[in-house]
Enzyme design. Structure first.
Site, short mmCIF file in Angstrom:
data_model
loop_
_atom_site.label_atom_id
_atom_site.label_comp_id
_atom_site.label_asym_id
_atom_site.label_seq_id
_atom_site.Cartn_x
_atom_site.Cartn_y
_atom_site.Cartn_z
N ARG A 47 0.88 -1.19 0.00
CA ARG A 47 0.00 0.00 0.00
C ARG A 47 0.90 1.22 0.00
O ARG A 47 1.68 1.40 0.95
CB ARG A 47 -0.92 -0.02 1.23
N ASP A 95 -17.27 6.91 -1.54
CA ASP A 95 -16.04 6.75 -0.76
C ASP A 95 -15.77 8.10 -0.10
O ASP A 95 -16.41 9.11 -0.43
CB ASP A 95 -14.88 6.33 -1.69
N CYS A 153 -16.46 1.31 0.34
CA CYS A 153 -15.29 0.46 0.58
C CYS A 153 -14.88 0.47 2.06
O CYS A 153 -14.22 -0.45 2.51
CB CYS A 153 -14.13 0.93 -0.28
N1 NVA Z 1 -9.96 6.52 -1.11
C1 NVA Z 1 -9.63 6.03 0.20
C2 NVA Z 1 -9.84 4.55 0.26
C3 NVA Z 1 -9.52 3.90 1.56
C4 NVA Z 1 -9.71 2.41 1.54
C5 NVA Z 1 -8.19 6.41 0.54
O1 NVA Z 1 -7.33 6.29 -0.33
O2 NVA Z 1 -7.95 6.85 1.66
N1 CP Z 2 -11.30 -0.63 2.14
C1 CP Z 2 -10.04 -0.69 2.62
O1 CP Z 2 -9.07 -0.88 1.89
O2 CP Z 2 -9.95 -0.54 3.98
P1 CP Z 2 -8.62 -0.39 4.85
O3 CP Z 2 -8.05 0.98 4.53
O4 CP Z 2 -9.08 -0.52 6.25
O5 CP Z 2 -7.65 -1.46 4.43
#
Ligand code: NVA
Ligand code: CP
Length: 311
Positions: free
Chosen positions: A108, A231, A271
């Site tokens: 990530r 989202d 999500c």
């Molecule tokens: N768009 C959000 C999704 C989190 C799962 C973010 O990147 O923070």
């Molecule tokens: N939806 C999602 O990716 O959640 P987290 O940020 O908790 O992993």
């Protein structure tokens, strides 16, 4: 179709529509087996998945760790900054080193380019666990949930309200385009999806009969929708833009009135994590049309399928 073994999943477009269906079909089998009492299927016995995070995570981290363990494997989880990456070791050298220890890497990151670089230099499959551009593992669980709830994907109308340049919206558009769905993104000027993603979605849509549209008009997106999706307005890393985003995106909040424009049997999806009272109100996310907990659960089943096929 090439086999999926050894492949990367950095973008939804890394897999063909047929390959994406293969993951969804295996997810269905694995979910059925899990509900039949067979949660542990040790096909990845002795294999290790490394999870690297530059940002927080609840669902992605826990579902990947549990998925790997239910498949008989191991996981190693670390924050980016506690690895030598935090002190300037290159991504390429890290990728080469990790490839000698583990059988797959899920990362990530802030910058999608870092993930592409990691994948280029790793000898093992690299999975995008969210970047600024895409969240492709989320889109697998999302379309699996739509398939499960609606019994079909082709022709289903998905309305996405909020930040059109959101990573989750981008991957959903690519997945909708790949699987023949109809997706309308309603967003404000200045929050349009990335041109590169739009073009990739349109290219896929031409093959599958999907329709992808972006509008500022909420009603145009939601009218007749089977799925209403949103989202957060402020993604991780965008904290400095809170005020502007809250102001510009507030017309796209999912309320009961908005839900009433969709089909009577429409489902609400998110999500997660949600910023309650902003992009969605409590009575929608906690209401009878919300499927957000099934959606979160499905991260586990779809990632088990993905890991089984790649590793
Ligand atoms: N768009 C959000 C999704 C989190 C799962 C973010 O990147 O923070
Ligand atoms: N939806 C999602 O990716 O959640 P987290 O940020 O908790 O992993």
């Amino acid at each position: 179709m090439r086999g999926l073994r050894g492949r990367d999943y950095v973008s939804v477009t890394d897999f063909s529509p047929t390959e994406l269906w293969r993951v969804l079909e295996l997810s269905r089998d694995l979910k059925l087996r899990a509900y039949g009492g067979e949660r542990v299927i040790p096909v990845l016995s002795g294999k290790t998945l490394m999870l690297v995070f530059q940002k927080p995570s609840t669902r992605t981290r826990v579902s990947f760790e549990v998925a790997m363990k239910q498949l008989g494997g191991f996981t190693v989880t670390a924050n980016w900054t506690e690895l030598q990456l935090g002190r300037g070791e290159t991504i390429a050298d890290t990728a080469r080193t990790l490839s000698r220890y583990v059988d797959g890497i899920a990362a990530r990151v802030f910058s999608h380019r870092d993930l592409v670089e990691l994948a280029e230099h790793a000898a093992v499959p690299v999975i995008n666990a969210l970047s600024d551009l895409e969240h492709p593992v989320q889109a697998l669980a999302d379309f699996f949930t739509i398939w499960e709830k609606k019994g079909r994907v082709s022709g289903v109308k998905v309305a996405f309200l909020g930040d059109g340049a959101d990573n989750v919206a981008h991957s959903l558009m690519l997945m909708a385009a790949s699987l023949g769905a109809r997706m309308v993104v309603a967003t404000a000027k200045g929050y349009w999806p990335s041109q590169k993603i739009l073009e990739a979605a349109e290219e896929r849509a031409r093959l599958t009969g999907a329709e992808i549209e972006v509008t500022e008009d909420v009603e145009r997106a939601v009218r007749g929708a089977d799925v209403v999706y949103t989202d957060v307005w402020v993604s991780m890393g965008q904290e400095a833009e809170v005020e502007r985003r809250m102001r510009d995106l507030s017309p796209y909040r999912v309320t009961r009135e908005i839900m009433s424009m969709a089909k009577p049997d429409a489902i609400f999806m998110h999500c997660l994590p949600a910023k309650r009272g902003y992009e969605v109100v409590d009575e929608v996310i906690d209401g009878p049309q919300s499927v957000v907990w099934d959606q979160a659960e499905n991260r586990l089943h779809t990632q088990k399928a993905l890991l089984m096929l790649l590793l």
